[in-house]
Design a protein around this motif. Structure first.
Motif, PDB file in Angstrom:
ATOM      1  N   THR A  70     -21.870  -7.301   7.573  1.00 27.25           N
ATOM      2  CA  THR A  70     -22.042  -7.728   6.354  1.00 27.25           C
ATOM      3  C   THR A  70     -21.954  -6.174   5.655  1.00 27.25           C
ATOM      4  N   MET A  71     -21.531  -5.965   4.332  1.00 23.11           N
ATOM      5  CA  MET A  71     -21.351  -4.944   3.695  1.00 23.11           C
ATOM      6  C   MET A  71     -22.695  -3.965   3.357  1.00 23.11           C
ATOM      7  N   GLU A  72     -23.685  -5.149   3.084  1.00 21.30           N
ATOM      8  CA  GLU A  72     -25.086  -4.455   2.449  1.00 21.30           C
ATOM      9  C   GLU A  72     -25.652  -3.776   3.843  1.00 21.30           C
ATOM     10  N   PHE A  73     -25.326  -3.998   5.159  1.00 19.47           N
ATOM     11  CA  PHE A  73     -26.209  -3.500   6.215  1.00 19.47           C
ATOM     12  C   PHE A  73     -25.355  -2.779   7.113  1.00 19.47           C
ATOM     13  N   THR A  74     -24.489  -1.918   6.447  1.00 20.06           N
ATOM     14  CA  THR A  74     -23.716  -1.051   7.326  1.00 20.06           C
ATOM     15  C   THR A  74     -24.546   0.284   8.023  1.00 20.06           C
ATOM     16  N   GLN A  75     -25.763   0.486   7.300  1.00 15.98           N
ATOM     17  CA  GLN A  75     -26.616   1.602   7.937  1.00 15.98           C
ATOM     18  C   GLN A  75     -27.550   1.102   9.097  1.00 15.98           C
ATOM     19  N   TYR A  76     -27.335  -0.310   9.238  1.00 14.75           N
ATOM     20  CA  TYR A  76     -28.030  -0.764  10.687  1.00 14.75           C
ATOM     21  C   TYR A  76     -26.845  -0.878  11.750  1.00 14.75           C
ATOM     22  N   LYS A  77     -25.555  -1.184  11.355  1.00 12.71           N
ATOM     23  CA  LYS A  77     -24.720  -1.636  12.424  1.00 12.71           C
ATOM     24  C   LYS A  77     -23.377  -0.967  11.765  1.00 12.71           C
ATOM     25  N   PRO A  78     -22.735  -0.121  12.269  1.00 14.23           N
ATOM     26  CA  PRO A  78     -21.622   0.606  11.816  1.00 14.23           C
ATOM     27  C   PRO A  78     -20.359  -0.254  11.985  1.00 14.23           C
ATOM     28  N   PRO A  79     -19.394  -0.151  11.026  1.00 13.76           N
ATOM     29  CA  PRO A  79     -18.241  -1.210  11.202  1.00 13.76           C
ATOM     30  C   PRO A  79     -17.452  -1.023  12.447  1.00 13.76           C
ATOM     31  N   GLU A  80     -17.008  -2.038  12.991  1.00 14.82           N
ATOM     32  CA  GLU A  80     -15.891  -1.977  14.171  1.00 14.82           C
ATOM     33  C   GLU A  80     -14.460  -2.006  13.917  1.00 14.82           C
ATOM     34  N   GLU A  81     -13.766  -0.885  14.350  1.00  9.35           N
ATOM     35  CA  GLU A  81     -12.474  -0.917  14.186  1.00  9.35           C
ATOM     36  C   GLU A  81     -11.682  -1.863  14.995  1.00  9.35           C
ATOM     37  N   ILE A  82     -10.841  -2.406  14.223  1.00 16.31           N
ATOM     38  CA  ILE A  82      -9.884  -3.609  14.993  1.00 16.31           C
ATOM     39  C   ILE A  82      -8.261  -3.289  14.822  1.00 16.31           C
ATOM     40  N   THR A  83      -7.693  -3.467  15.644  1.00 10.09           N
ATOM     41  CA  THR A  83      -6.137  -3.382  15.585  1.00 10.09           C
ATOM     42  C   THR A  83      -5.691  -4.861  15.644  1.00 10.09           C
ATOM     43  N   LEU A  84      -4.890  -5.363  14.921  1.00  8.47           N
ATOM     44  CA  LEU A  84      -4.372  -6.688  14.949  1.00  8.47           C
ATOM     45  C   LEU A  84      -2.582  -6.449  15.091  1.00  8.47           C
ATOM     46  N   VAL A  85      -2.310  -7.233  16.086  1.00 13.20           N
ATOM     47  CA  VAL A  85      -0.700  -7.070  16.555  1.00 13.20           C
ATOM     48  C   VAL A  85      -0.348  -8.500  16.261  1.00 13.20           C
ATOM     49  N   CYS A  86       0.944  -8.638  15.444  1.00 18.08           N
ATOM     50  CA  CYS A  86       1.561 -10.049  15.643  1.00 18.08           C
ATOM     51  C   CYS A  86       3.002  -9.754  15.294  1.00 18.08           C
ATOM     52  N   THR A  87       3.695 -10.793  15.634  1.00 16.79           N
ATOM     53  CA  THR A  87       5.294 -10.509  15.521  1.00 16.79           C
ATOM     54  C   THR A  87       5.642 -10.860  13.784  1.00 16.79           C
ATOM     55  N   ASN A  88       6.736 -10.468  13.626  1.00 15.63           N
ATOM     56  CA  ASN A  88       7.230 -10.289  12.466  1.00 15.63           C
ATOM     57  C   ASN A  88       7.663 -11.492  11.920  1.00 15.63           C
ATOM     58  N   LYS A  89       7.935 -12.474  12.846  1.00 16.40           N
ATOM     59  CA  LYS A  89       8.244 -13.886  12.223  1.00 16.40           C
ATOM     60  C   LYS A  89       6.881 -14.525  12.447  1.00 16.40           C
ATOM     61  N   MET A  90       6.298 -14.905  11.307  1.00 18.21           N
ATOM     62  CA  MET A  90       4.941 -15.734  11.283  1.00 18.21           C
ATOM     63  C   MET A  90       5.324 -17.401  11.516  1.00 18.21           C
ATOM     64  N   PRO A  91       4.235 -17.965  11.922  1.00 11.65           N
ATOM     65  CA  PRO A  91       4.586 -19.515  12.004  1.00 11.65           C
ATOM     66  C   PRO A  91       4.408 -20.233  10.836  1.00 11.65           C
ATOM     67  N   CYS A  92       3.866 -19.584   9.767  1.00 12.65           N
ATOM     68  CA  CYS A  92       4.023 -20.352   8.586  1.00 12.65           C
ATOM     69  C   CYS A  92       4.407 -19.265   7.125  1.00 12.65           C
ATOM     70  N   SER A  93       4.725 -19.696   6.045  1.00 17.46           N
ATOM     71  CA  SER A  93       4.811 -18.723   5.060  1.00 17.46           C
ATOM     72  C   SER A  93       4.225 -19.107   3.842  1.00 17.46           C
TER      73      SER A  93
END
Length: 263
Positions: free
Chosen positions: A158-181
């Motif tokens: 939650t944005m309000e409780f970042t002093q208690y739990k720092p944000p987690e870094e995430i890397t998301l990888v997907c194909t350029n061709k998506m299953p929907c548009s």
């Protein structure tokens, strides 16, 4: 309904290659005034539908919808450009917040892209331009399917409780061709200055009109922003005038002191 994607609702049209599309969700669904089947809700530019400006009204029906959204059988993903653009009473009960830092493409077919660019430059000089144009379109569609898209994100419980739990870094990888548009210009019809005239017009489209909740909100927001801008300019001018008057007074007082005491 065979024309709809099961369990998916959105305020912008999401389509599958077979032509099926998402259900349409409106502010009335969020206010619990209209029935919505159990589904996953995707809201683009969510701050236009549930804006932070409504914090004083505290719309209980909207807040309760998101507070007990799991109990009602729904899930939701709210997309907004400003981290504080969505109503605080809704943001405070969200399960998490993802801040998108940026995206990039990798492993693209660079040779193919260079060939396509060369053919596009040659297209005006070719006699049978229609045939070459269709070939270029086919090459473009193939090139668009090759490679990967990488998103760098930060996940906040939650944005309000970042002093208690720092944000987690995430890397998301997907194909350029998506299953929907989806229609990435779904809000284009809301542009008010049509034909060089900034006036109210009926916005044609499957979803958004000036009479809709989103249309009314954006139309009102446009003029509120204009009024705020004019008020700010006036306030700045008043401050400048006061400062100039004070400077003149200070100069006169300094001249009097110098006349009284030349030394």
């Amino acid at each position: 309904n065979p024309e709809l994607i099961p369990y998916l609702a959105s305020n912008v049209e999401i389509r599958l290659p077979d032509g099926r599309k998402s259900m349409y969700v409106t502010r009335e669904h969020i206010e619990q005034q209209k029935w919505l089947p159990i589904c996953f809700i995707v809201m683009d530019e969510a701050g236009t539908t549930i804006p932070q400006d409504e914090w004083q009204q505290r719309p209980a029906d909207v807040v309760l919808f998101f507070r007990f959204i799991r109990h009602f059988g729904f899930r939701a993903s709210l997309c907004e450009q400003k981290k504080d653009g969505i109503l605080i009473n809704v943001r405070s009960v969200l399960g998490g917040t993802i801040l998108c830092l940026g995206q990039r493409n990798t492993l693209l077919p660079y040779l193919m892209l260079d060939i396509i660019a060369f053919l596009k430059r040659r297209l005006p000089k070719v006699k049978n331009g229609a045939k070459l144009g269709r070939f270029i379109e086919r090459m473009d569609s193939i090139a668009a399917c090759i490679g990967f898209r990488i998103w760098e994100q930060l996940y906040f419980k939650t944005m309000e409780f970042t002093q208690y739990k720092p944000p987690e870094e995430i890397t998301l990888v997907c194909t350029n061709k998506m299953p929907c548009s989806y229609d990435d210009t779904a809000f284009a019809d809301l542009y008010l200055a049509k034909d060089g005239k900034a006036e109210a017009t009926l916005l044609d489209g499957d979803y958004i009109t000036l009479d809709s909740e989103m249309g009314k909100l954006l139309y009102r927001t446009h003029y509120e922003q204009e009024e705020n801008r004019q008020k700010k300019e006036l306030d700045e001018q008043v401050k400048y005038d006061k400062l100039q008057i004070q400077n003149i007074k200070n100069k006169k007082e300094l001249q009097k002191l110098q006349q009284q005491d030349p030394k």
